[in-house]
Design a protein around this motif. Structure first.
Motif, PDB file in Angstrom:
ATOM      1  N   ALA A  31       0.801  -1.346  -0.006  1.00 56.12           N
ATOM      2  CA  ALA A  31      -0.157   0.049  -0.159  1.00 56.12           C
ATOM      3  C   ALA A  31       0.736   1.326  -0.008  1.00 56.12           C
ATOM      4  CB  ALA A  31      -0.847  -0.199   1.270  1.00 56.12           C
ATOM      5  N   GLU A  32       1.968   1.213   0.728  1.00 53.70           N
ATOM      6  CA  GLU A  32       2.733   2.443   0.580  1.00 53.70           C
ATOM      7  C   GLU A  32       3.453   2.614  -0.535  1.00 53.70           C
ATOM      8  OE1 GLU A  32       3.759   2.353   5.639  1.00 53.70           O
ATOM      9  OE2 GLU A  32       5.187   1.310   4.293  1.00 53.70           O
ATOM     10  N   LYS A  33       3.928   1.474  -1.013  1.00 48.82           N
ATOM     11  CA  LYS A  33       4.524   1.628  -2.425  1.00 48.82           C
ATOM     12  C   LYS A  33       3.553   2.254  -3.415  1.00 48.82           C
ATOM     13  CE  LYS A  33       6.896  -1.099  -5.738  1.00 48.82           C
ATOM     14  NZ  LYS A  33       7.458  -2.230  -6.167  1.00 48.82           N
ATOM     15  N   TRP A  34       2.623   1.889  -3.430  1.00 49.55           N
ATOM     16  CA  TRP A  34       1.254   2.488  -4.256  1.00 49.55           C
ATOM     17  C   TRP A  34       0.952   3.829  -3.870  1.00 49.55           C
ATOM     18  CZ3 TRP A  34      -3.690   3.936  -3.907  1.00 49.55           C
ATOM     19  CH2 TRP A  34      -4.482   3.993  -5.014  1.00 49.55           C
ATOM     20  N   LEU A  35       0.774   4.174  -2.795  1.00 51.88           N
ATOM     21  CA  LEU A  35       0.556   5.588  -2.688  1.00 51.88           C
ATOM     22  C   LEU A  35       1.751   6.465  -2.757  1.00 51.88           C
ATOM     23  CD1 LEU A  35      -0.868   4.939   1.227  1.00 51.88           C
ATOM     24  CD2 LEU A  35      -1.992   5.914  -0.688  1.00 51.88           C
ATOM     25  N   ALA A  36       2.958   6.057  -2.892  1.00 50.16           N
ATOM     26  CA  ALA A  36       4.201   6.827  -3.332  1.00 50.16           C
ATOM     27  C   ALA A  36       3.652   7.273  -4.934  1.00 50.16           C
ATOM     28  CB  ALA A  36       5.230   6.015  -3.357  1.00 50.16           C
ATOM     29  N   LEU A  37       3.144   6.518  -5.614  1.00 49.22           N
ATOM     30  CA  LEU A  37       2.699   6.656  -7.076  1.00 49.22           C
ATOM     31  C   LEU A  37       1.757   7.683  -7.179  1.00 49.22           C
ATOM     32  CD1 LEU A  37       2.487   3.060  -8.494  1.00 49.22           C
ATOM     33  CD2 LEU A  37       4.418   4.916  -8.938  1.00 49.22           C
ATOM     34  N   VAL A  38       0.649   7.688  -6.198  1.00 49.65           N
ATOM     35  CA  VAL A  38      -0.506   8.504  -6.016  1.00 49.65           C
ATOM     36  C   VAL A  38       0.133  10.185  -5.616  1.00 49.65           C
ATOM     37  CG1 VAL A  38      -2.588   9.071  -5.025  1.00 49.65           C
ATOM     38  CG2 VAL A  38      -2.301   6.946  -5.855  1.00 49.65           C
ATOM     39  N   ASP A  39       1.006   9.973  -4.504  1.00 47.79           N
ATOM     40  CA  ASP A  39       1.649  11.297  -4.137  1.00 47.79           C
ATOM     41  C   ASP A  39       2.401  11.853  -5.063  1.00 47.79           C
ATOM     42  OD1 ASP A  39       0.771  10.475  -1.478  1.00 47.79           O
ATOM     43  OD2 ASP A  39       2.639   9.564  -0.946  1.00 47.79           O
ATOM     44  N   ALA A  40       3.121  11.103  -5.956  1.00 46.55           N
ATOM     45  CA  ALA A  40       3.981  11.698  -7.230  1.00 46.55           C
ATOM     46  C   ALA A  40       3.236  12.056  -8.193  1.00 46.55           C
ATOM     47  CB  ALA A  40       5.079  10.724  -7.480  1.00 46.55           C
ATOM     48  N   GLY A  41       1.596  12.011  -8.192  1.00 47.65           N
ATOM     49  CA  GLY A  41       0.873  12.312  -9.274  1.00 47.65           C
ATOM     50  C   GLY A  41       0.747  11.289 -10.397  1.00 47.65           C
ATOM     51  N   GLN A  42       1.538  10.216 -10.137  1.00 45.29           N
ATOM     52  CA  GLN A  42       1.566   9.167 -11.208  1.00 45.29           C
ATOM     53  C   GLN A  42       0.150   8.302 -11.096  1.00 45.29           C
ATOM     54  OE1 GLN A  42       5.117   7.009 -10.888  1.00 45.29           O
ATOM     55  NE2 GLN A  42       6.307   8.907 -10.606  1.00 45.29           N
ATOM     56  N   TYR A  43      -1.045   9.054 -11.644  1.00 48.49           N
ATOM     57  CA  TYR A  43      -2.279   8.364 -11.434  1.00 48.49           C
ATOM     58  C   TYR A  43      -2.390   7.319 -12.397  1.00 48.49           C
ATOM     59  CZ  TYR A  43      -3.118  12.725  -8.684  1.00 48.49           C
ATOM     60  OH  TYR A  43      -2.966  13.688  -7.726  1.00 48.49           O
ATOM     61  N   GLY A  44      -1.950   7.356 -13.519  1.00 55.63           N
ATOM     62  CA  GLY A  44      -2.078   6.484 -14.456  1.00 55.63           C
ATOM     63  C   GLY A  44      -1.514   5.071 -14.122  1.00 55.63           C
ATOM     64  N   GLU A  45      -0.108   5.107 -13.630  1.00 55.71           N
ATOM     65  CA  GLU A  45       0.618   4.373 -12.966  1.00 55.71           C
ATOM     66  C   GLU A  45       0.185   3.559 -11.861  1.00 55.71           C
ATOM     67  OE1 GLU A  45       3.720   1.413 -13.243  1.00 55.71           O
ATOM     68  OE2 GLU A  45       2.881   2.807 -14.650  1.00 55.71           O
ATOM     69  N   SER A  46      -0.418   4.491 -11.045  1.00 57.46           N
ATOM     70  CA  SER A  46      -1.005   3.638  -9.711  1.00 57.46           C
ATOM     71  C   SER A  46      -2.235   2.743 -10.162  1.00 57.46           C
ATOM     72  CB  SER A  46      -1.761   4.848  -8.762  1.00 57.46           C
ATOM     73  OG  SER A  46      -2.969   5.338  -9.280  1.00 57.46           O
ATOM     74  N   TRP A  47      -2.906   2.935 -11.245  1.00 58.32           N
ATOM     75  CA  TRP A  47      -4.136   2.212 -11.854  1.00 58.32           C
ATOM     76  C   TRP A  47      -3.361   0.784 -12.302  1.00 58.32           C
ATOM     77  CZ3 TRP A  47      -4.857  -0.010 -16.567  1.00 58.32           C
ATOM     78  CH2 TRP A  47      -6.418  -0.678 -16.660  1.00 58.32           C
ATOM     79  N   THR A  48      -2.236   0.975 -12.970  1.00 59.26           N
ATOM     80  CA  THR A  48      -1.588  -0.040 -13.814  1.00 59.26           C
ATOM     81  C   THR A  48      -0.969  -1.051 -12.562  1.00 59.26           C
ATOM     82  OG1 THR A  48      -0.719   1.191 -15.587  1.00 59.26           O
ATOM     83  CG2 THR A  48       0.596  -0.799 -15.291  1.00 59.26           C
ATOM     84  N   GLN A  49      -0.676  -0.472 -11.514  1.00 61.93           N
ATOM     85  CA  GLN A  49      -0.160  -1.361 -10.406  1.00 61.93           C
ATOM     86  C   GLN A  49      -1.145  -1.820  -9.463  1.00 61.93           C
ATOM     87  OE1 GLN A  49       3.072  -2.251 -10.054  1.00 61.93           O
ATOM     88  NE2 GLN A  49       3.533  -1.357 -12.039  1.00 61.93           N
ATOM     89  N   ALA A  50      -2.365  -1.487  -9.577  1.00 60.14           N
ATOM     90  CA  ALA A  50      -3.400  -1.787  -8.657  1.00 60.14           C
ATOM     91  C   ALA A  50      -3.890  -3.203  -9.056  1.00 60.14           C
ATOM     92  CB  ALA A  50      -4.670  -0.848  -8.990  1.00 60.14           C
ATOM     93  N   ALA A  51      -4.960  -3.891  -8.324  1.00 64.12           N
ATOM     94  CA  ALA A  51      -5.198  -5.277  -8.494  1.00 64.12           C
ATOM     95  C   ALA A  51      -6.433  -5.374  -9.818  1.00 64.12           C
ATOM     96  CB  ALA A  51      -6.077  -5.691  -7.188  1.00 64.12           C
ATOM     97  N   GLU A  52      -6.044  -6.706 -10.077  1.00 61.03           N
ATOM     98  CA  GLU A  52      -7.020  -6.729 -11.351  1.00 61.03           C
ATOM     99  C   GLU A  52      -8.469  -6.166 -10.948  1.00 61.03           C
ATOM    100  OE1 GLU A  52      -8.578 -10.900 -13.683  1.00 61.03           O
ATOM    101  OE2 GLU A  52      -6.465 -11.032 -12.699  1.00 61.03           O
ATOM    102  N   TYR A  53      -9.042  -6.779  -9.782  1.00 61.49           N
ATOM    103  CA  TYR A  53     -10.450  -6.342  -9.337  1.00 61.49           C
ATOM    104  C   TYR A  53     -10.674  -4.890  -9.376  1.00 61.49           C
ATOM    105  CZ  TYR A  53     -14.488  -6.181  -6.555  1.00 61.49           C
ATOM    106  OH  TYR A  53     -15.630  -5.899  -6.025  1.00 61.49           O
ATOM    107  N   PHE A  54      -9.639  -4.212  -9.208  1.00 61.30           N
ATOM    108  CA  PHE A  54      -9.768  -2.676  -9.257  1.00 61.30           C
ATOM    109  C   PHE A  54      -9.690  -2.455 -10.856  1.00 61.30           C
ATOM    110  CE2 PHE A  54      -7.837   1.246  -9.581  1.00 61.30           C
ATOM    111  CZ  PHE A  54      -7.882   2.086  -8.536  1.00 61.30           C
ATOM    112  N   LYS A  55      -9.048  -2.845 -11.529  1.00 61.88           N
ATOM    113  CA  LYS A  55      -8.996  -2.410 -12.961  1.00 61.88           C
ATOM    114  C   LYS A  55     -10.046  -2.740 -13.708  1.00 61.88           C
ATOM    115  CE  LYS A  55      -4.496  -4.169 -13.385  1.00 61.88           C
ATOM    116  NZ  LYS A  55      -3.234  -4.028 -13.887  1.00 61.88           N
ATOM    117  N   ASN A  56     -10.896  -3.913 -13.263  1.00 60.97           N
ATOM    118  CA  ASN A  56     -12.009  -4.133 -13.763  1.00 60.97           C
ATOM    119  C   ASN A  56     -13.330  -3.377 -13.304  1.00 60.97           C
ATOM    120  OD1 ASN A  56     -10.733  -6.408 -15.534  1.00 60.97           O
ATOM    121  ND2 ASN A  56     -10.910  -7.910 -13.631  1.00 60.97           N
TER     122      ASN A  56
END
Length: 140
Positions: A35-60
């Motif tokens: 979660a902390e690794k994923w939040l670092a993407l969000v904190d950096a404004g890398q919203y598209g990458e946070s989607w890419t790194q999310a769970a399959e369930y999330f992306k569906n």
């Protein structure tokens, strides 16, 4: 629409719901790290990458463009991260509105540049490949 989408991504969680199985500290620790690794993407404004790194369930559940627009509207106005600490983490195998599986519901006490006190709820799940990935995110 944006709030509804974030609520959907919260997997219908009710904070303070019945506690999950006790004695899963290693799983909780690994999920918090993911979660902390994923939040670092969000904190950096890398919203598209946070989607890419999310769970399959999330992306569906949400398309990339919808996710990016939601975070632009909700997260960007808060400004830069000032501090974030784990408030709680609970291992669960069942959540309302989500398939059975392994989840850790994590609450962070967070401070942003333009919001001194917020609670971020991040819910990593064990994905099909055996990796913890974020399946839900809500800021209150």
């Amino acid at each position: 629409m944006i709030r509804r989408m974030l609520c959907i991504l919260a997997l219908g969680l009710v904070v303070g719901a019945v506690r999950g199985a006790a004695g899963e500290p290693d799983k909780e620790k690994a999920a918090v790290a993911a979660a902390e690794k994923w939040l670092a993407l969000v904190d950096a404004g890398q919203y598209g990458e946070s989607w890419t790194q999310a769970a399959e369930y999330f992306k569906n559940a949400v398309k990339t463009e919808q996710w990016e627009q939601s975070l632009q509207a909700v997260r960007t106005p808060l400004g830069k991260l000032v501090s974030r600490t784990v408030k709680s983490s609970h291992y669960k195998t069942s959540l309302p509105g989500a398939p059975d599986g392994e989840y850790v519901v994590i609450q962070f006490s967070t401070s942003f540049e333009h919001k001194n006190s917020a609670i971020e709820t991040v819910t990593p799940m064990m994905d099909k490949d055996g990796q913890w990935r974020v399946s839900g995110y809500v800021i209150r």
